[in-house]
Write an enzyme that holds these catalytic residues in place. Structure first.
Site, PDB file in Angstrom:
ATOM      1  N   GLU A  90      -6.236  -6.964  -5.179  1.00  0.00           N
ATOM      2  CA  GLU A  90      -6.471  -5.686  -5.760  1.00  0.00           C
ATOM      3  C   GLU A  90      -7.117  -5.778  -7.440  1.00  0.00           C
ATOM      4  O   GLU A  90      -6.236  -5.051  -8.364  1.00  0.00           O
ATOM      5  CB  GLU A  90      -5.442  -4.679  -5.552  1.00  0.00           C
ATOM      6  CG  GLU A  90      -4.991  -4.608  -4.197  1.00  0.00           C
ATOM      7  CD  GLU A  90      -3.955  -3.615  -3.967  1.00  0.00           C
ATOM      8  OE1 GLU A  90      -3.140  -3.421  -4.759  1.00  0.00           O
ATOM      9  OE2 GLU A  90      -3.533  -3.560  -2.683  1.00  0.00           O
ATOM     10  N   HIS A 141      -6.723   0.649   4.734  1.00  0.00           N
ATOM     11  CA  HIS A 141      -5.659   1.694   5.007  1.00  0.00           C
ATOM     12  C   HIS A 141      -6.479   3.136   5.048  1.00  0.00           C
ATOM     13  O   HIS A 141      -6.624   3.604   4.072  1.00  0.00           O
ATOM     14  CB  HIS A 141      -4.770   1.737   3.852  1.00  0.00           C
ATOM     15  CG  HIS A 141      -3.830   0.500   3.416  1.00  0.00           C
ATOM     16  ND1 HIS A 141      -2.898   0.158   4.428  1.00  0.00           N
ATOM     17  CD2 HIS A 141      -3.764  -0.563   2.605  1.00  0.00           C
ATOM     18  CE1 HIS A 141      -2.198  -1.156   4.076  1.00  0.00           C
ATOM     19  NE2 HIS A 141      -2.952  -1.326   3.031  1.00  0.00           N
ATOM     20  N   ASP A 185      -4.236   0.206   8.706  1.00  0.00           N
ATOM     21  CA  ASP A 185      -3.371   1.354   9.428  1.00  0.00           C
ATOM     22  C   ASP A 185      -4.372   2.414   9.336  1.00  0.00           C
ATOM     23  O   ASP A 185      -5.222   2.549   8.583  1.00  0.00           O
ATOM     24  CB  ASP A 185      -1.946   1.320   8.839  1.00  0.00           C
ATOM     25  CG  ASP A 185      -1.898   1.504   7.377  1.00  0.00           C
ATOM     26  OD1 ASP A 185      -2.892   1.759   6.612  1.00  0.00           O
ATOM     27  OD2 ASP A 185      -0.743   1.128   6.951  1.00  0.00           O
ATOM     28  N   GLU A 202      -5.057  -5.483   6.362  1.00  0.00           N
ATOM     29  CA  GLU A 202      -3.973  -4.423   6.134  1.00  0.00           C
ATOM     30  C   GLU A 202      -4.199  -3.069   7.077  1.00  0.00           C
ATOM     31  O   GLU A 202      -3.796  -2.149   6.597  1.00  0.00           O
ATOM     32  CB  GLU A 202      -3.475  -4.026   4.824  1.00  0.00           C
ATOM     33  CG  GLU A 202      -3.410  -5.447   3.998  1.00  0.00           C
ATOM     34  CD  GLU A 202      -2.858  -5.047   2.563  1.00  0.00           C
ATOM     35  OE1 GLU A 202      -2.373  -4.078   2.206  1.00  0.00           O
ATOM     36  OE2 GLU A 202      -2.766  -6.393   1.689  1.00  0.00           O
TER      37      GLU A 202
HETATM   38  O1  G3I Z   1      13.409  -5.891  -2.879  1.00  0.00           O
HETATM   39  C1  G3I Z   1      14.061  -4.218  -3.277  1.00  0.00           C
HETATM   40  C2  G3I Z   1      15.363  -4.386  -2.752  1.00  0.00           C
HETATM   41  O2  G3I Z   1      16.190  -5.279  -3.626  1.00  0.00           O
HETATM   42  C3  G3I Z   1      15.936  -2.761  -2.980  1.00  0.00           C
HETATM   43  O3  G3I Z   1      17.138  -2.680  -2.611  1.00  0.00           O
HETATM   44  C4  G3I Z   1      14.834  -1.995  -2.204  1.00  0.00           C
HETATM   45  C5  G3I Z   1      15.308  -0.387  -2.483  1.00  0.00           C
HETATM   46  O4  G3I Z   1      14.034   0.386  -2.496  1.00  0.00           O
HETATM   47  O5  G3I Z   1      13.528  -2.116  -2.598  1.00  0.00           O
HETATM   48  C6  G3I Z   1      13.165  -3.404  -2.431  1.00  0.00           C
HETATM   49  O6  G3I Z   1      11.846  -3.739  -2.861  1.00  0.00           O
HETATM   50  C7  G3I Z   1      10.831  -2.932  -1.993  1.00  0.00           C
HETATM   51  C8  G3I Z   1       9.976  -3.839  -1.503  1.00  0.00           C
HETATM   52  O7  G3I Z   1       9.038  -3.346  -0.786  1.00  0.00           O
HETATM   53  C9  G3I Z   1      10.717  -5.012  -0.560  1.00  0.00           C
HETATM   54  O8  G3I Z   1      11.101  -4.229   0.735  1.00  0.00           O
HETATM   55  C10 G3I Z   1      10.145  -1.825  -2.922  1.00  0.00           C
HETATM   56  O9  G3I Z   1      10.976  -0.753  -3.307  1.00  0.00           O
HETATM   57  C11 G3I Z   1       8.776  -1.386  -2.097  1.00  0.00           C
HETATM   58  O10 G3I Z   1       8.045  -0.763  -3.045  1.00  0.00           O
HETATM   59  C12 G3I Z   1       7.856  -2.599  -1.500  1.00  0.00           C
HETATM   60  O11 G3I Z   1       6.871  -1.915  -0.868  1.00  0.00           O
HETATM   61  C13 G3I Z   1       5.885  -2.882  -0.465  1.00  0.00           C
HETATM   62  C14 G3I Z   1       4.628  -2.515  -1.378  1.00  0.00           C
HETATM   63  O12 G3I Z   1       3.796  -3.390  -1.030  1.00  0.00           O
HETATM   64  C15 G3I Z   1       4.838  -2.647  -2.747  1.00  0.00           C
HETATM   65  O13 G3I Z   1       3.515  -2.433  -3.500  1.00  0.00           O
HETATM   66  C16 G3I Z   1       5.633  -2.684   1.085  1.00  0.00           C
HETATM   67  O14 G3I Z   1       6.810  -3.169   1.371  1.00  0.00           O
HETATM   68  C17 G3I Z   1       4.672  -3.738   1.158  1.00  0.00           C
HETATM   69  O15 G3I Z   1       4.237  -3.199   2.762  1.00  0.00           O
HETATM   70  C18 G3I Z   1       3.276  -3.233   0.186  1.00  0.00           C
HETATM   71  O16 G3I Z   1       2.261  -3.901   0.824  1.00  0.00           O
HETATM   72  C19 G3I Z   1       0.810  -3.612   0.013  1.00  0.00           C
HETATM   73  C20 G3I Z   1       0.144  -5.093  -0.115  1.00  0.00           C
HETATM   74  O17 G3I Z   1       1.001  -5.998  -0.532  1.00  0.00           O
HETATM   75  C21 G3I Z   1      -1.032  -4.743  -0.818  1.00  0.00           C
HETATM   76  N1  G3I Z   1      -1.903  -3.775  -0.340  1.00  0.00           N
HETATM   77  C22 G3I Z   1      -1.192  -2.470  -0.248  1.00  0.00           C
HETATM   78  C23 G3I Z   1       0.119  -2.632   0.703  1.00  0.00           C
HETATM   79  C24 G3I Z   1       0.852  -1.389   0.804  1.00  0.00           C
HETATM   80  O18 G3I Z   1       1.457  -0.755  -0.360  1.00  0.00           O
END
Ligand code: G3I
Length: 353
Positions: free
Chosen positions: A165, A242, A273, A271
């Site tokens: 990105e 997306h 959906d 990715e």
């Molecule tokens: O690791 C912490 C954990 O310690 C904590 O307890 C928990 C509470 O909310 O959060 C955890 O972190 C989360 C992380 O995923 C791991 O589960 C974050 O809050 C959450 O924001 C994060 O979301 C991820 C997101 O990227 C972040 O930008 C999604 O799972 C993941 O599917 C998403 O993937 C991205 C691609 O990498 C790039 N393109 C867009 C796509 C969707 O956003």
């Protein structure tokens, strides 16, 4: 009594009633195809049909049973565990535990891996994002991170999202610590380091909103042109995909894929959906089936489109509801791991060529 309720209250009561009735009846249409999607993708000449997955999900045995079926999924992408904050949370302190778990699963079940991702503005530890860098010190930090991670997984990753990105939607470069310190040179620094560490891995730049015409796809075409002219290793562009229900433009998606493949790079849907404004109606699920068929059909129509990855296969673990409140049901399997009409759309696209 009803007359004494405000309009907004009435509306929200109606919404709750609608949502409850759609849950209570559970008569939503389901898929009927008996085709397995990775098998169908390969029979159609693609390399894989795959899914994102995340480490906490791997304790869900029903989820895992479907994920492990290699006739269904031939490729995995870790949704979080190969990102910078997971891999190098402190400078020169590396933790490959989560990434290793997903690579081991892929090896056990005969799947290929997309590595995701090496350099991204998000999920970046504070020591990088807020470090007091010079161009020289940040170059060294990028090279160390990329070299160490790619070397650790050498020979095990089909393709790396080396850069994730890099653009704003208006086609300008995103102003993060990398760009602010190094201008766009950080991109070739990372690509060169990745290539040196694993010369056989396919090196990608991954981006969203490349699905439509406009300044962002134009900027990506220009970037690939410039990288190729400079002899920088670049093998593919990830088109995240997306989508919002009903907003797919087959002609724009195909034209954009072809503009990129004409430059001598692969493309992949990385990715996928297709989110629905809730509550989803049966008509929405039919539209979603049509959307999935259209999107995968475009990949089928472009020989340089190597494969399709869904951003997790089930609504149970989709990122959509938490990031887009009021939207959901974006994946081809529902939250009970039942195949939706969207599944049939994907199967149709892979089998009707
Ligand atoms: O690791 C912490 C954990 O310690 C904590 O307890 C928990 C509470 O909310 O959060 C955890 O972190 C989360 C992380 O995923 C791991 O589960 C974050 O809050 C959450 O924001 C994060 O979301 C991820 C997101 O990227 C972040 O930008 C999604 O799972 C993941 O599917 C998403 O993937 C991205 C691609 O990498 C790039 N393109 C867009 C796509 C969707 O956003």
């Amino acid at each position: 009594m009803i007359l004494s309720l405000g309009f907004a209250t009435l509306l929200s009561l109606m919404r709750v009633a609608t949502a409850q009735s759609s849950t209570a009846t559970s008569s939503a249409p389901t898929a009927t195809s008996t085709v397995s999607l990775n098998m169908a993708a390969k029979a159609a000449g693609k390399l894989y049909f795959g899914s994102a997955t995340d480490n906490p999900e791997l304790t869900d045995t029903a989820y895992l049973t479907i994920l492990n079926d290699t006739a269904m999924f031939g490729q995995l992408t870790p949704a979080n565990s190969m990102k910078w904050d997971a891999i190098e949370p402190e400078q020169n302190v590396f933790n490959f535990t989560g990434g290793d778990q997903i690579v081991a699963l892929a090896e056990q079940t005969g799947k290929i891996m997309r590595g995701h991702n090496l350099v991204w503005y998000s999920q970046l530890p504070d020591w990088v994002a807020y470090g007091n860098w010079t161009p020289e010190t940040l170059t060294s930090v990028i090279q160390t991170h990329v070299t160490t991670e790619v070397s650790h997984y050498k020979g095990k990753i089909y393709a790396w999202d080396v850069i994730n990105e890099p653009f704003n939607d208006n086609g300008t470069f995103r102003t993060d610590v990398f760009y602010n310190t190094l201008n766009s040179s950080y991109i070739s620094i990372a690509l060169n380091a990745a290539h040196a560490a694993d010369p056989d891995a396919m090196l990608y730049i991954n981006e969203y909103n490349l699905e439509y015409s406009g300044p962002k796809i134009d900027a990506m075409v220009q970037l690939v042109t410039d990288l190729k002219a400079a002899g920088t290793p670049i093998d593919g562009i990830g088109i995240e995909s997306h989508f919002i229900l009903g907003e797919v433009s087959a002609s724009e998606l195909q034209a954009n894929m072809e503009a990129l493949t004409a430059l001598g790079v692969d493309v992949a849907i990385t990715e996928l959906d297709d989110r629905i404004e809730l509550p989803a109606t049966d008509a929405d699920l039919e539209q979603q089936k049509a959307d999935y068929e259209t999107i995968v059909g475009v990949c089928m129509a472009v020989s340089g489109c190597v494969g399709v990855t869904v951003w997790d296969y089930t609504d149970k673990y989709s990122w959509i509801p938490s990031s887009f409140p009021g939207y959901g049901e974006a994946c081809p399997w529902d939250e009970n791991l039942v195949r939706k009409p969207a599944y049939d759309g994907i199967a149709m696209a892979f089998t009707s060529y």
